[in-house]
Design a protein around this motif. Structure first.
Motif: not given
Length: 412
Positions: A53-57, A105-110, A133-136, A164-167
């Motif tokens: 879910g993070e953005l990258v330049d 980065i895709a939210m479903k990325a492992k 990396v893993a989602s905290p 994941p799943g937070k809105t």
């Protein structure tokens, strides 16, 4: 993100306060885009570990000619990222054209490392890797000093909901330490731009908050309680470096004067204007929002604002405001008072007000110690006729000019 060229084939990126070096493409990892012999295209990106879910330049430089189809692809991204031409300092002719975009980065990325490629018109011209990396779990933090926040001090509130799943995006913080409920917002241009679900605010503790521990509650869009933290508030005490600060003032300077020319010996006419100046090496937290100067000579209390100009750099914090002297005021000396540090510090200086000419309370004073008059000066010299002779009394230097008597045939 800022980029700067260091040597041929090397660039530096600053991302979120971290310096990242991206080596120029070399060997089989780089390919000429085919538009200019020997010209190498480079991707300026190095992964230090991104969360889902993070953005990258992403920035590509060294493209020999303008292209409309510069694309970065990776299995870690939700979709391919098309870069746009950037006409900036990275697009100098010696380096070729530059392109930039933000990918996500895709939210479903492992967890793991993923390949990343740069394509121009369908042809791969550079490669790299991105580490996920893993989602905290979501977290709510309240910043503050170890000894406790001072009354009036600003504190940081941060809710990291990138999971994941937070809105939803409407979050509010409640606490008796703050004046009102505090809404949290995401800042696309702030220090957490790369986290689209970082919500923050910087409220101030109430200036009259009593010492103690306050509950700080985070609620969601539906008002339900999500998390709570504790905030300690403690006013400065004897022995603390900021208990009474190190104050100077109040001092004065003219309406169009300079704070560096301030003085305690100052004259101003009734109805005139002048500035009040206050210095403090260790002002109380939030002091700049409540410092005022009062005087029976003022039309109203004067709010003293912090001086953020470059002329104050390296000096003690200083505050000043423009005072309006009451019209019709009797001439004389009037106190000007500033109270700071929650009432622990009170200082007064005397301001000399000169009444308007002809006012019943006008009592001219000639005090040789009164110097540095930077007050407003205006109007014409006072005129008087004495025994048929015109007298002009100047306001500068006490100049007195006697006009010659008009001859009317009298030979005397």
């Amino acid at each position: 993100m800022g980029w700067s060229r260091i040597t041929m084939g090397t660039a530096v990126a600053v991302c979120g306060g971290m310096v990242v070096c991206a080596a120029g493409a070399s060997g089989s990892a780089a390919a000429d885009d085919g538009s200019r012999a020997g010209k190498k295209t480079q991707l300026l990106f190095q992964s230090d570990g991104e969360r889902p879910g993070e953005l990258v330049d992403l920035q590509v430089v060294g493209v020999a000619t303008r292209h409309e189809q510069v694309v970065v692809k990776s299995p870690a991204f939700a979709h391919a990222v098309r870069l746009a031409y950037q006409q900036d300092r990275m697009a100098e002719p010696s380096w070729g054209f530059g392109y930039q975009a933000r990918g996500q980065i895709a939210m479903k990325a492992k967890r793991g490392r993923y390949p990343l490629t740069v394509e121009i018109a369908g042809r791969v011209v550079d490669r790299g890797r991105v580490r996920v990396v893993a989602s905290p779990r979501p977290s709510f933090e309240v910043s503050g000093s170890l000894q406790g926040a001072r009354p009036g001090e600003s504190v940081g509130l941060f809710f990291d909901d990138l999971y994941p799943g937070k809105t939803g995006s409407s979050f509010t913080v409640h606490s008796k330490a703050f004046k009102a409920p505090v809404p949290l917002r995401h800042d696309d241009h702030g220090g957490y731009w790369n986290n689209p679900r970082m919500f923050e605010a910087v409220p101030s503790v109430l200036p009259d908050a009593e010492d103690g521990t306050y509950t700080v509650v985070l609620t969601g869009p539906d008002g339900r309680r999500i998390a709570e933290r504790r905030l300690t508030v403690r006013a400065a005490r004897p022995g603390d470096h900021d208990y009474k600060g190190k104050v100077r003032g109040p001092e004065f300077f003219g309406k169009h004067g300079d704070p560096d020319e301030s003085t305690r010996r100052f004259r101003v006419p009734a109805g005139g204007r002048m500035h009040v100046l206050w210095r403090d090496a260790s002002p109380d937290a939030g002091e700049e929002k409540r410092l005022t100067a009062t005087s029976p000579a003022f039309e109203e209390p004067v709010r003293l604002e912090r001086d953020d100009s470059k002329s104050a750099d390296g000096d003690d914090p200083r505050f000043y405001g423009l005072a309006r002297i009451r019209f019709g005021l009797d001439g004389g000396s009037y106190p000007v008072t500033v109270v700071s540090h929650h009432g622990r510090v009170k200082r007064s200086s005397r301001l000399v007000v000169t009444a308007a000419p002809g006012h019943h309370g006008d009592k001219p004073r000639h005090d040789g110690n009164m110097s540095g008059d930077h007050s407003d000066r205006g109007g014409l010299p006072a005129m008087a006729v004495i025994g048929g002779a015109a007298l002009a009394v100047g306001t500068a230097g006490g100049l007195l000019v006697r006009a010659r008597r008009t001859r009317t045939g009298d030979s005397r």
